[in-house]
Design an enzyme around this catalytic site. Structure first.
Site, short mmCIF file in Angstrom:
data_model
loop_
_atom_site.label_atom_id
_atom_site.label_comp_id
_atom_site.label_asym_id
_atom_site.label_seq_id
_atom_site.Cartn_x
_atom_site.Cartn_y
_atom_site.Cartn_z
N GLU A 239 37.36 4.77 40.04
CA GLU A 239 38.77 4.68 39.67
C GLU A 239 38.97 3.75 38.48
O GLU A 239 39.72 4.05 37.56
CB GLU A 239 39.60 4.21 40.86
CG GLU A 239 41.09 4.12 40.54
CD GLU A 239 41.94 3.92 41.78
OE1 GLU A 239 41.95 4.84 42.63
OE2 GLU A 239 42.59 2.87 41.90
N ARG A 265 59.62 6.12 7.89
CA ARG A 265 60.72 5.15 7.98
C ARG A 265 60.65 4.16 6.82
O ARG A 265 59.60 3.64 6.49
CB ARG A 265 60.62 4.40 9.31
CG ARG A 265 61.65 3.31 9.54
CD ARG A 265 62.99 3.89 9.88
NE ARG A 265 63.90 2.84 10.32
CZ ARG A 265 65.22 2.97 10.32
NH1 ARG A 265 65.78 4.11 9.91
NH2 ARG A 265 65.99 1.99 10.74
#
Length: 376
Positions: A239, A265
């Site tokens: 995990e 931007r």
């Protein structure tokens, strides 16, 4: 030392990137849907690390991690992938490695196909990462055990058909004081609670599971009585490495969005990309991603090669989880006020990344494990 992926691995990850687009956060919600779960199974995400004889793909840790990384990079919802990863690594792998042969044959094909969903029932209100202090008790009786106790934050808990559960069997047994079980949802005395209201990873339902004199037969013990610590630690190796490939994909996707944003931007008469502080921040984001990726791949390679992966797994989990949080916050700074608007999705990345430093063992726990491996 070869750092490249094979052509087959690259092609497989590319396919998963494309497939991941179908499972974006806009196409999923907090209601568990069996059709989506079956689609995840069809992609191999529920049984990747299971031998073909049991219905899995037969992949090792690295190839399994690449599947999750690719799906995440393609845009699959982080909570949905977390749900699948918790099913596979914290539940299916323990059944594969520790269950009796007849139990493996009974459960694994259905777990891999998505017919069954599994939940990891370890955490308790007073025991998070410390499996040696579980209040849940398993009392030996004729033919099995009676479980009594409450588990909290059970991933997939409200919808699971099977729970990999840990309970104390010998309060004075120390490392050998706990035992792991595979418990059916319809067992008498088992009650699954309602889903918890969470701010992140919402597509993975979590809840409480209560056991009251819940009978579990002997053939559902995982490993031998007293091997709960071993079962849990083995599942955490998978995990803490493979699951966190999800956050590699998330960072890759987020960095790509930030690069596009700063090119378009403009502020102070310049593109954001031409402002050195912005470029420096993006460079740091890339550095964190690639450093974590190398550690995670190294941890997976250790698992696949049969080495002791403990040090690499702890370092990978620590690096990737902390990077996921830092990079999502940096993306917020780059997007400015727009980061607070849900339409841009930046705040969702922050909410999904924040728990990564807590579940599967906190960052402090990983540092303790690293120090222990260093001989401190």
């Amino acid at each position: 030392m070869d750092f490249s992926l094979s052509a087959e691995q690259q092609e497989r990850r590319a396919r998963m990137r494309t497939a991941g687009q179908e499972f974006s956060s806009g196409s999923t919600d907090v209601v568990f849907r069996g059709d989506i779960w079956k689609k995840l199974a069809g992609l191999g995400l529920l049984g990747a690390a299971v031998p073909e004889e049991y219905g899995g793909a037969g992949f090792g840790a690295l190839d399994t991690a690449l599947l999750y990384e690719g799906a995440s990079e393609g845009g699959a919802d982080t909570g949905l992938l977390f749900s699948a990863a918790a099913h596979l690594f914290a539940c299916v792998r323990p059944v594969l490695e520790f269950a009796l042969p007849k139990t493996r044959k009974e459960l694994l094909p259905a777990l891999c196909s998505g017919e069954l969903t599994a939940g990891n029932a370890m955490t308790e209100p007073e025991a998070g990462s410390d499996i040696s202090r579980l209040a849940t008790r398993a009392t030996k009786v004729d033919g099995g055990y009676l479980l009594d106790g409450t588990k909290s934050f059970v991933s997939n808990g409200p919808v699971a058909d099977l729970y990999v559960t840990y309970a104390t069997t010998d309060p004075d047994g120390g490392y050998f004081g706990s035992t792991a079980f595979a418990v059916d949802r319809d067992s008498a005395g088992l009650v699954a609670g309602e889903p918890l209201e969470k701010s992140g990873l919402t597509a993975c339902q979590a809840g409480e599971v209560r056991f009251t004199r819940c009978f579990v037969p002997d053939d559902r013990v995982l490993g031998s009585p007293g091997q709960g610590q071993l079962v849990f630690q083995t599942s955490m190796q998978w995990e803490r490495s493979c699951l966190f490939a999800i956050y590699l994909g998330q960072q890759e996707r987020l960095i790509r969005r930030c690069v596009q944003h700063v090119r378009e931007r403009r502020q102070f008469g310049k593109r954001l990309a031409d402002l050195q502080p912005v470029a420096d921040r993006l460079a740091d984001m890339k550095l964190r991603l690639e450093s974590g990726r190398l550690l995670l791949y190294r941890a997976c390679a250790a698992i696949d090669d049969g080495e002791d992966p403990s040090l690499w797994v702890a370092m990978a989990k620590l690096a990737v989880s902390e990077a996921a949080v830092a990079t999502s916050l940096d993306a917020g700074r780059i997007f400015g006020g727009r980061a607070f608007l849900t339409e841009y999705g930046i705040e969702e990345h922050v909410r999904n990344a924040a728990p990564a430093t807590t579940f599967s063992g906190t960052s402090d726990i990983q540092r303790q494990l690293i120090a222990r491996e260093m001989g401190l």
